[in-house]
Design a protein around this motif. Structure first.
Motif, short mmCIF file in Angstrom:
data_model
loop_
_atom_site.label_atom_id
_atom_site.label_comp_id
_atom_site.label_asym_id
_atom_site.label_seq_id
_atom_site.Cartn_x
_atom_site.Cartn_y
_atom_site.Cartn_z
N PHE A 176 -12.68 3.58 5.67
CA PHE A 176 -12.70 4.13 4.32
C PHE A 176 -13.93 5.03 4.14
O PHE A 176 -14.81 4.72 3.32
CB PHE A 176 -12.73 3.01 3.28
N HIS A 206 -0.52 0.96 3.20
CA HIS A 206 -1.83 0.90 3.80
C HIS A 206 -2.75 -0.05 3.03
O HIS A 206 -2.40 -0.54 1.96
CB HIS A 206 -2.46 2.29 3.82
N GLY A 234 0.79 -1.20 0.00
CA GLY A 234 0.00 0.00 0.00
C GLY A 234 0.82 1.25 0.00
O GLY A 234 1.99 1.26 -0.25
N TYR A 246 -5.96 -0.19 0.75
CA TYR A 246 -6.58 0.75 -0.18
C TYR A 246 -7.90 0.19 -0.70
O TYR A 246 -7.98 -0.97 -1.10
CB TYR A 246 -5.66 1.02 -1.38
N ASN A 266 -0.28 6.76 5.31
CA ASN A 266 -1.38 6.89 6.24
C ASN A 266 -1.06 7.63 7.52
O ASN A 266 0.04 7.99 7.80
CB ASN A 266 -1.86 5.51 6.59
N GLY A 312 -10.28 3.95 -7.37
CA GLY A 312 -9.30 3.46 -6.43
C GLY A 312 -8.33 2.48 -7.09
O GLY A 312 -8.60 1.97 -8.17
N PRO A 313 -7.16 2.23 -6.46
CA PRO A 313 -6.75 2.86 -5.20
C PRO A 313 -6.32 4.30 -5.43
O PRO A 313 -5.84 4.64 -6.51
CB PRO A 313 -5.56 2.01 -4.76
N THR A 314 -6.52 5.15 -4.44
CA THR A 314 -6.19 6.56 -4.57
C THR A 314 -5.51 7.02 -3.29
O THR A 314 -5.86 6.56 -2.20
CB THR A 314 -7.45 7.40 -4.83
N PRO A 315 -4.54 7.96 -3.41
CA PRO A 315 -3.89 8.48 -2.20
C PRO A 315 -4.75 9.46 -1.42
O PRO A 315 -4.32 9.97 -0.39
CB PRO A 315 -2.64 9.17 -2.77
N TRP A 328 -9.72 6.96 1.45
CA TRP A 328 -9.65 5.82 0.55
C TRP A 328 -8.60 4.81 0.98
O TRP A 328 -8.52 3.72 0.44
CB TRP A 328 -9.36 6.27 -0.88
N TRP A 329 -7.76 5.20 1.93
CA TRP A 329 -6.76 4.28 2.44
C TRP A 329 -6.82 4.25 3.95
O TRP A 329 -7.31 5.18 4.58
CB TRP A 329 -5.35 4.65 1.96
#
Length: 505
Positions: free
Chosen positions: A190, A151, A23, A153, A26, A160-163, A167-168
């Protein structure tokens, strides 16, 4: 994936193999719990850790069909990943395998960026309001850790996945070599993701060749169902669920490709266009993370502003080389995360030289540290500087870090300061700021690390002292490479550098 809806019967062992992953970044951390597989102690509002596995008296290991999922035998409604079906997961960089005699999936980290994605219900997913919990049983391998910035996600119908936040979710994997159950309440972990879930991306361990095992992974309607499923799994496979052990191999030294000496470098960026994205210059290679770094104005001239990217000398130089590196640096946008420089790192643990990426060695107070070896210097605002050295923690069988904060002679946020590092090639690196002695880094005791997946040589004894001789930090299990190297990096933290020179002494 298996959708398990079973009637009340005597509990026979339910099994499903788990997914693995890698991941990103976070901040939120779950509250670990160490009860004996008592998932009822989990607070539903938080992702948590249920405790270590105690092998129950169950069918002997010789009776276990190690790669077969037993028929359901309790009133559990869940969607679980079937790890015998390799279409139910995707490895990016990492490698997944089920070893003979092991009823779990093992994820092996490869060099470079790794992640692992588990796909729910043949890719059609599930409604997280109906199945509000993600849970899995895992074991971190010997001498391994999951980096702090990796992380879980979300991957849903809308992306997704998105920073992006929400979302994480950060989960503190327990790396005591034993098995643990992690439970994540989807809505709180989330909050920005929609309810139409497709997949979950999860971390791998930090070190290439290291392993992370998942016994099962799925989504559940209740914590009670998670308890029942894990209890049934333990009843079936408990005698196999043992702590990870050190590898039974004799280590042989690995020697990377080396240069005999540094190329002479003199970079002032004056030929670079302001506001343009950074590029590789002379012997310094640019490694984009988010590709945020640009050339900026410096009193009518040009400097390089580095953020979430790295700039490193292209090569490792043989042991014993004496060299000088100098540069102007200003801390312009950050007091946390990583923003600074690293010197005398090795090849293993970071062949891509992505010194914007969290090494997983520590995450305290918003700080992440880059690189698996060498000496790192990150700026924490105004005069405060953190020095750090990766070390092998023999008691906890993992790579960690030793750090010290130190007050510099100037405000590094206020203006450019000129740094000069003098490495005599034998035992000492002397660091000056504006021609005044800042710190001395003494190194000795070359040899191989006790870390099971590292094979290069390191100076294992390192001492950092202030200008007046005061000892700031001393470690005897360091990963300070015998080879010579240098890099800049930043992660959500801006630094500006100019006038870089390197010369052999």
């Amino acid at each position: 994936m298996k959708r398990i809806i079973a009637l009340l019967i005597a509990i026979a062992a339910l099994v499903c193999f788990a997914a693995c992953s890698t991941g990103g970044d976070n901040t939120a951390t779950p509250d670990p719990k160490t009860t004996e597989n008592n998932a009822a102690d989990v607070t539903p509002e938080k992702a948590t850790e249920a405790g270590t596995t105690q092998a129950p008296t169950a069918a002997p290991a010789t009776d276990v069909p190690a790669t077969k999922e037993p028929a359901p035998g309790s009133d559990i409604d869940a969607i679980l990943i079937d790890f015998e079906d390799d279409t139910s997961y995707t490895c990016y960089g990492s490698m997944a395998e089920i070893n003979p005699g092991e009823p779990w999936l093992t994820i092996i980290t490869n060099p470079g960026d790794n992640n692992f994605v588990a796909h729910f219900d043949e890719g059609f997913g599930f409604d997280s309001t109906e199945y509000p919990y993600i849970a899995f049983k895992y074991r971190v391998g010997y001498g391994q850790s999951v980096r702090a910035s990796n992380h879980l996600y979300a991957m849903t119908a809308s992306g997704g996945p998105t920073p992006n936040n929400g979302w994480w979710y950060h989960l503190d994997y327990i790396n005591d070599l034993d098995w643990h159950v992690a439970i994540v309440q989807i809505a709180s972990a989330f909050p920005s993701a929609d309810n139409e879930w497709r997949s979950l991306r999860t971390p791998t361990v930090d070190t290439a060749g290291g392993d992370l095992a998942y016994a099962w992974l799925g989504v559940f309607k209740s914590v009670e169902d998670i308890e029942k499923y894990d209890a049934a799994y333990n009843e079936k496979y408990g005698e196999l669920l043992v702590k990870a052990a050190p590898p039974d191999v004799e280590k042989q030294e690995s020697v990377p490709l080396l240069d005999d000496a540094f190329e002479n470098v003199n970079i002032n960026f004056e030929d670079c266009e302001q506001n343009a994205t950074l590029t590789s210059v002379d012997m310094f290679n640019y490694v984009p993370g988010l590709n945020n770094s640009v050339y900026v104005d410096r009193d009518g001239g040009t400097a390089a502003q580095i953020e979430f990217d790295a700039l490193y000398y292209n090569g490792l130089v043989k042991s014993g080389t004496a060299y000088t590196v100098s540069f102007d640096l200003m801390n312009v946008g950050g007091a946390s995360m990583f923003g600074g420089f690293i010197f005398n790192y090795g090849d293993e643990g970071n062949t891509s030289r992505n010194f914007y990426e969290d090494s997983g060695l520590v995450q305290a107070g918003g700080y992440i540290l880059a690189g698996a070896s060498g000496c790192g210097v990150t700026f924490k605002g105004e005069k405060t500087v953190m020095f750090y050295i990766p070390v092998w923690d023999a008691d906890n069988t993992k790579l960690t870090v030793a750090t010290v904060d130190f007050e510099g002679p100037v405000d590094f946020n206020a203006a450019y300061s000129t740094f000069r590092l003098e490495d005599d090639g034998q035992s000492k690196v002397t660091i000056y700021v504006n021609d005044e002695l800042f710190v001395t880094v003494e190194y000795s005791d070359p040899g191989m690390s006790a870390a099971p997946t590292l094979y290069e040589q390191y100076y294992r004894s390192v001492k950092i002292s202030a200008a007046d001789g005061t000892e700031l930090l001393k470690v005897d299990n360091a990963h300070f490479s015998i080879y010579k190297s240098f890099a800049f990096g930043g992660r959500a933290h801006k630094i500006c550098v100019d006038n870089i020179t390197i010369a052999n002494k």
